[in-house]
Design an enzyme around this catalytic site. Structure first.
Site, PDB file in Angstrom:
ATOM      1  N   PHE A  26       1.156  95.749  28.596  1.00  0.00           N
ATOM      2  CA  PHE A  26       0.439  94.784  27.900  1.00  0.00           C
ATOM      3  C   PHE A  26      -0.605  94.316  29.105  1.00  0.00           C
ATOM      4  O   PHE A  26      -0.363  93.949  30.266  1.00  0.00           O
ATOM      5  CB  PHE A  26       1.385  93.552  27.738  1.00  0.00           C
ATOM      6  CG  PHE A  26       2.215  93.742  26.472  1.00  0.00           C
ATOM      7  CD1 PHE A  26       1.661  93.273  25.205  1.00  0.00           C
ATOM      8  CD2 PHE A  26       3.146  94.858  26.683  1.00  0.00           C
ATOM      9  CE1 PHE A  26       2.330  93.651  24.404  1.00  0.00           C
ATOM     10  CE2 PHE A  26       4.175  94.964  25.451  1.00  0.00           C
ATOM     11  CZ  PHE A  26       3.723  94.486  24.202  1.00  0.00           C
ATOM     12  N   CYS A  32      -9.957  81.941  25.868  1.00  0.00           N
ATOM     13  CA  CYS A  32     -10.005  81.906  24.307  1.00  0.00           C
ATOM     14  C   CYS A  32     -11.107  81.182  23.912  1.00  0.00           C
ATOM     15  O   CYS A  32     -11.510  79.981  24.546  1.00  0.00           O
ATOM     16  CB  CYS A  32      -8.524  81.839  24.039  1.00  0.00           C
ATOM     17  SG  CYS A  32      -8.692  82.128  22.281  1.00  0.00           S
ATOM     18  N   CYS A  36      -4.874  77.056  19.730  1.00  0.00           N
ATOM     19  CA  CYS A  36      -3.892  76.930  18.855  1.00  0.00           C
ATOM     20  C   CYS A  36      -2.559  76.409  19.580  1.00  0.00           C
ATOM     21  O   CYS A  36      -2.502  76.433  20.874  1.00  0.00           O
ATOM     22  CB  CYS A  36      -3.364  78.496  18.639  1.00  0.00           C
ATOM     23  SG  CYS A  36      -4.764  79.502  17.864  1.00  0.00           S
ATOM     24  N   CYS A  39       0.318  78.755  21.169  1.00  0.00           N
ATOM     25  CA  CYS A  39      -0.418  79.716  22.016  1.00  0.00           C
ATOM     26  C   CYS A  39       0.662  79.698  23.220  1.00  0.00           C
ATOM     27  O   CYS A  39       0.943  78.725  23.681  1.00  0.00           O
ATOM     28  CB  CYS A  39      -1.943  79.518  22.466  1.00  0.00           C
ATOM     29  SG  CYS A  39      -2.375  80.701  23.708  1.00  0.00           S
ATOM     30  N   ASP A  40       0.858  80.985  23.639  1.00  0.00           N
ATOM     31  CA  ASP A  40       1.726  81.380  24.753  1.00  0.00           C
ATOM     32  C   ASP A  40       1.025  81.787  26.084  1.00  0.00           C
ATOM     33  O   ASP A  40       1.677  82.248  26.969  1.00  0.00           O
ATOM     34  CB  ASP A  40       2.984  82.261  24.441  1.00  0.00           C
ATOM     35  CG  ASP A  40       2.200  83.550  24.221  1.00  0.00           C
ATOM     36  OD1 ASP A  40       0.988  83.883  24.059  1.00  0.00           O
ATOM     37  OD2 ASP A  40       3.009  84.257  23.601  1.00  0.00           O
ATOM     38  N   THR A  41      -0.159  81.561  26.019  1.00  0.00           N
ATOM     39  CA  THR A  41      -0.829  81.970  27.247  1.00  0.00           C
ATOM     40  C   THR A  41      -1.557  80.655  28.020  1.00  0.00           C
ATOM     41  O   THR A  41      -2.269  79.939  27.535  1.00  0.00           O
ATOM     42  CB  THR A  41      -2.160  82.892  26.821  1.00  0.00           C
ATOM     43  OG1 THR A  41      -1.705  84.155  26.034  1.00  0.00           O
ATOM     44  CG2 THR A  41      -3.083  83.642  27.954  1.00  0.00           C
ATOM     45  N   GLU A  95      -5.130  93.107  20.116  1.00  0.00           N
ATOM     46  CA  GLU A  95      -4.660  91.919  19.234  1.00  0.00           C
ATOM     47  C   GLU A  95      -5.690  91.018  19.473  1.00  0.00           C
ATOM     48  O   GLU A  95      -5.946  90.460  20.691  1.00  0.00           O
ATOM     49  CB  GLU A  95      -3.191  91.390  19.773  1.00  0.00           C
ATOM     50  CG  GLU A  95      -2.074  92.175  19.550  1.00  0.00           C
ATOM     51  CD  GLU A  95      -0.694  92.148  19.878  1.00  0.00           C
ATOM     52  OE1 GLU A  95      -0.641  91.092  20.565  1.00  0.00           O
ATOM     53  OE2 GLU A  95       0.185  92.586  19.726  1.00  0.00           O
ATOM     54  N   HIS A 177      10.562  90.175  20.831  1.00  0.00           N
ATOM     55  CA  HIS A 177      10.810  90.016  22.141  1.00  0.00           C
ATOM     56  C   HIS A 177      11.185  88.697  22.565  1.00  0.00           C
ATOM     57  O   HIS A 177      12.220  88.511  23.277  1.00  0.00           O
ATOM     58  CB  HIS A 177       9.444  90.310  22.887  1.00  0.00           C
ATOM     59  CG  HIS A 177       8.390  89.385  22.307  1.00  0.00           C
ATOM     60  ND1 HIS A 177       7.701  89.772  21.019  1.00  0.00           N
ATOM     61  CD2 HIS A 177       7.630  88.506  22.798  1.00  0.00           C
ATOM     62  CE1 HIS A 177       6.795  88.766  20.941  1.00  0.00           C
ATOM     63  NE2 HIS A 177       6.733  87.809  22.072  1.00  0.00           N
TER      64      HIS A 177
END
Length: 183
Positions: A26, A32, A36, A39-41, A95, A177
């Site tokens: 990954f 971005c 959102c 969001c996990d980032t 993605e 995951h």
């Protein structure tokens, strides 16, 4: 020399969608153009890396399946980096939120649309984080041969399952995951 803001590079299994269960490297970019709540980032974090440094890092792993994600990867991904990645024999999956066209030489495009407008020009897999929105309308604007609905942060699984049972052209995508606690 051009640099890219990389949030992280790691080796795991693809946990969502069509390629779920596939060993993959990954490459997660920072930054971005959407906001959102789920969001996990961390878009503030990251390291600046050249294409050569990225390629060296991703080639350290035994798979040649690369998932480029973010944030929104189309904000940074370009033909120079893709060329270097492809020279190493990678199958490249992206993605994207669908807000921008996808660069050439991508092998698989996963579109997980957020807010419109969308300017994506190719979709292999549509993966919508389901929150009760009109997914049929979104799918009509973003046609794809494969359609997945994913519960939002695992909170609305029953609602998502019921929707798919009533609309069998959709398939369930879970964040496996997270369910089995792998990075």
């Amino acid at each position: 020399m051009k640099q890219y803001k990389v949030n992280e590079i790691f080796y795991s299994l693809q946990g969502e969608g069509y390629h779920c269960g596939t060993a993959a490297v990954f490459l997660r970019f920072s930054g971005c153009n959407r906001t959102c709540a789920f969001c996990d980032t961390d878009h503030n974090g990251g390291s600046m890396m050249t294409a050569d440094e990225i390629v060296e890092a991703i080639c350290a792993f035994p798979t040649r399946h690369l998932v480029i994600t973010g944030g929104e990867p189309t904000l940074q991904l370009d033909s120079d980096l893709l060329r270097a990645i492809k020279l190493c024999g990678f199958f490249v999956q992206i993605e994207t939120n669908g807000s921008l066209p996808v660069p050439e030489n991508i092998d698989w495009v996963t579109c997980s649309p957020k807010d419109a407008p969308w300017n994506i020009d190719r979709i292999d897999e549509l993966k919508i984080v389901y929150q009760g929105q009109d997914v049929e309308q979104i799918a009509s604007l973003l046609p794809s041969p494969r359609r997945f609905l994913q519960p939002c942060s695992g909170l609305n699984v029953a609602e998502t399952v019921e929707y798919i049972k009533s609309h069998p052209q959709w398939r369930l995508s879970l964040q496996t995951h997270r369910l089995i606690d792998i990075p």
